[in-house]
Design a protein around this motif. Structure first.
Motif, PDB file in Angstrom:
ATOM      1  N   THR A  18      14.383  52.479   4.083  1.00  0.00           N
ATOM      2  CA  THR A  18      14.812  51.082   4.096  1.00  0.00           C
ATOM      3  C   THR A  18      13.634  50.113   4.011  1.00  0.00           C
ATOM      4  O   THR A  18      13.683  49.120   3.289  1.00  0.00           O
ATOM      5  CB  THR A  18      15.617  50.789   5.387  1.00  0.00           C
ATOM      6  OG1 THR A  18      16.755  51.644   5.425  1.00  0.00           O
ATOM      7  CG2 THR A  18      16.059  49.341   5.437  1.00  0.00           C
ATOM      8  N   GLN A  94      30.713  54.601   0.663  1.00  0.00           N
ATOM      9  CA  GLN A  94      29.328  54.309   1.032  1.00  0.00           C
ATOM     10  C   GLN A  94      28.383  55.079   0.140  1.00  0.00           C
ATOM     11  O   GLN A  94      28.703  56.158  -0.339  1.00  0.00           O
ATOM     12  CB  GLN A  94      29.071  54.753   2.473  1.00  0.00           C
ATOM     13  CG  GLN A  94      29.980  54.165   3.483  1.00  0.00           C
ATOM     14  CD  GLN A  94      29.784  54.847   4.833  1.00  0.00           C
ATOM     15  OE1 GLN A  94      29.154  55.877   4.955  1.00  0.00           O
ATOM     16  NE2 GLN A  94      30.347  54.249   5.857  1.00  0.00           N
ATOM     17  N   ARG A 104      20.472  56.973   6.293  1.00  0.00           N
ATOM     18  CA  ARG A 104      20.586  55.655   5.663  1.00  0.00           C
ATOM     19  C   ARG A 104      21.888  55.551   4.874  1.00  0.00           C
ATOM     20  O   ARG A 104      22.319  56.478   4.226  1.00  0.00           O
ATOM     21  CB  ARG A 104      19.407  55.409   4.726  1.00  0.00           C
ATOM     22  CG  ARG A 104      19.504  54.056   4.040  1.00  0.00           C
ATOM     23  CD  ARG A 104      18.307  53.763   3.166  1.00  0.00           C
ATOM     24  NE  ARG A 104      18.572  52.567   2.393  1.00  0.00           N
ATOM     25  CZ  ARG A 104      18.161  52.379   1.153  1.00  0.00           C
ATOM     26  NH1 ARG A 104      17.421  53.277   0.558  1.00  0.00           N
ATOM     27  NH2 ARG A 104      18.458  51.270   0.519  1.00  0.00           N
ATOM     28  N   ARG A 105      22.497  54.380   4.953  1.00  0.00           N
ATOM     29  CA  ARG A 105      23.667  54.033   4.160  1.00  0.00           C
ATOM     30  C   ARG A 105      23.312  52.787   3.366  1.00  0.00           C
ATOM     31  O   ARG A 105      22.532  51.959   3.814  1.00  0.00           O
ATOM     32  CB  ARG A 105      24.885  53.755   5.037  1.00  0.00           C
ATOM     33  CG  ARG A 105      25.282  54.917   5.941  1.00  0.00           C
ATOM     34  CD  ARG A 105      25.789  56.096   5.131  1.00  0.00           C
ATOM     35  NE  ARG A 105      26.298  57.162   5.965  1.00  0.00           N
ATOM     36  CZ  ARG A 105      25.625  58.264   6.259  1.00  0.00           C
ATOM     37  NH1 ARG A 105      24.405  58.431   5.823  1.00  0.00           N
ATOM     38  NH2 ARG A 105      26.163  59.205   6.985  1.00  0.00           N
ATOM     39  N   GLY A 106      23.888  52.643   2.193  1.00  0.00           N
ATOM     40  CA  GLY A 106      23.579  51.487   1.361  1.00  0.00           C
ATOM     41  C   GLY A 106      24.803  50.978   0.636  1.00  0.00           C
ATOM     42  O   GLY A 106      25.880  51.562   0.710  1.00  0.00           O
ATOM     43  N   GLN A 107      24.599  49.885  -0.059  1.00  0.00           N
ATOM     44  CA  GLN A 107      25.654  49.301  -0.877  1.00  0.00           C
ATOM     45  C   GLN A 107      25.019  48.664  -2.106  1.00  0.00           C
ATOM     46  O   GLN A 107      23.812  48.477  -2.155  1.00  0.00           O
ATOM     47  CB  GLN A 107      26.460  48.290  -0.089  1.00  0.00           C
ATOM     48  CG  GLN A 107      25.662  47.116   0.423  1.00  0.00           C
ATOM     49  CD  GLN A 107      26.499  46.219   1.315  1.00  0.00           C
ATOM     50  OE1 GLN A 107      27.690  46.443   1.508  1.00  0.00           O
ATOM     51  NE2 GLN A 107      25.890  45.185   1.862  1.00  0.00           N
ATOM     52  N   ASP A 109      23.750  45.930  -4.692  1.00  0.00           N
ATOM     53  CA  ASP A 109      23.176  44.615  -4.422  1.00  0.00           C
ATOM     54  C   ASP A 109      24.021  43.528  -5.071  1.00  0.00           C
ATOM     55  O   ASP A 109      25.073  43.810  -5.663  1.00  0.00           O
ATOM     56  CB  ASP A 109      21.706  44.555  -4.857  1.00  0.00           C
ATOM     57  CG  ASP A 109      21.505  44.650  -6.363  1.00  0.00           C
ATOM     58  OD1 ASP A 109      22.487  44.541  -7.139  1.00  0.00           O
ATOM     59  OD2 ASP A 109      20.355  44.839  -6.780  1.00  0.00           O
ATOM     60  N   PRO A 115      22.041  51.370  -4.914  1.00  0.00           N
ATOM     61  CA  PRO A 115      20.815  51.512  -4.127  1.00  0.00           C
ATOM     62  C   PRO A 115      20.085  52.805  -4.482  1.00  0.00           C
ATOM     63  O   PRO A 115      20.697  53.774  -4.931  1.00  0.00           O
ATOM     64  CB  PRO A 115      21.330  51.545  -2.682  1.00  0.00           C
ATOM     65  CG  PRO A 115      22.740  52.020  -2.784  1.00  0.00           C
ATOM     66  CD  PRO A 115      23.256  51.540  -4.106  1.00  0.00           C
ATOM     67  N   CYS A 117      16.932  55.671  -3.180  1.00  0.00           N
ATOM     68  CA  CYS A 117      16.101  56.177  -2.095  1.00  0.00           C
ATOM     69  C   CYS A 117      14.689  55.685  -2.364  1.00  0.00           C
ATOM     70  O   CYS A 117      14.122  55.966  -3.424  1.00  0.00           O
ATOM     71  CB  CYS A 117      16.153  57.702  -2.077  1.00  0.00           C
ATOM     72  SG  CYS A 117      14.960  58.455  -0.949  1.00  0.00           S
TER      73      CYS A 117
END
Length: 130
Positions: A18, A94, A104-107, A109, A115, A117
């Motif tokens: 992150t 997710q 880690r979780r993302g979405q 943008d 997203p 890594c």
């Protein structure tokens, strides 16, 4: 209380992934880019993210590392990606670590990009809600 003692490997990986872009900027300004790159290489090769964070001083004074990773019902989601031609169908879920190593979780943008890594540069994998 020393929060770094409770840091998990998955939490440290998520923290690194992150915050890596910001850490790269700090390392460049502080002339420790080579150290950061060396430790990131170790982590990419299967080394400990906890060790890397501790050696680089990235856990001292930080908020709880696991706090950088949302869990449970408040975890970020895709917020309903619409499928072209099927306006009534909404895909929710997710994005997760592509290697499954970190929490880690993302979405997507604001521009709809998936997203990635920050450690490997690989696009995070989407997991649809059940």
């Amino acid at each position: 209380m020393d929060r770094s003692l409770a840091v998990t490997e998955r939490g440290a990986l998520a923290h690194l992934c992150t915050h890596l872009p910001a850490y790269r900027d700090l390392a460049e300004a502080g002339s420790w880019s080579e150290d950061l790159d060396w430790w990131i290489g170790k982590v990419r090769d299967g080394g400990s993210a906890v060790d890397a964070c501790r050696e680089l001083g990235l856990l001292d004074g930080e908020a709880d590392t696991d706090g950088a990773v949302s869990r449970g019902p408040d975890t970020p989601s895709s917020t309903g990606g619409r499928l072209v031609g099927l306006s009534d169908v909404v895909l929710t879920g997710q994005y997760r670590c592509p290697s499954g190593r970190c929490a880690r979780r993302g979405q997507r943008d604001d521009r709809g990009r998936t997203p990635v890594c920050e450690l490997s540069g690989v696009t995070m994998s989407f997991h649809a809600d059940a």
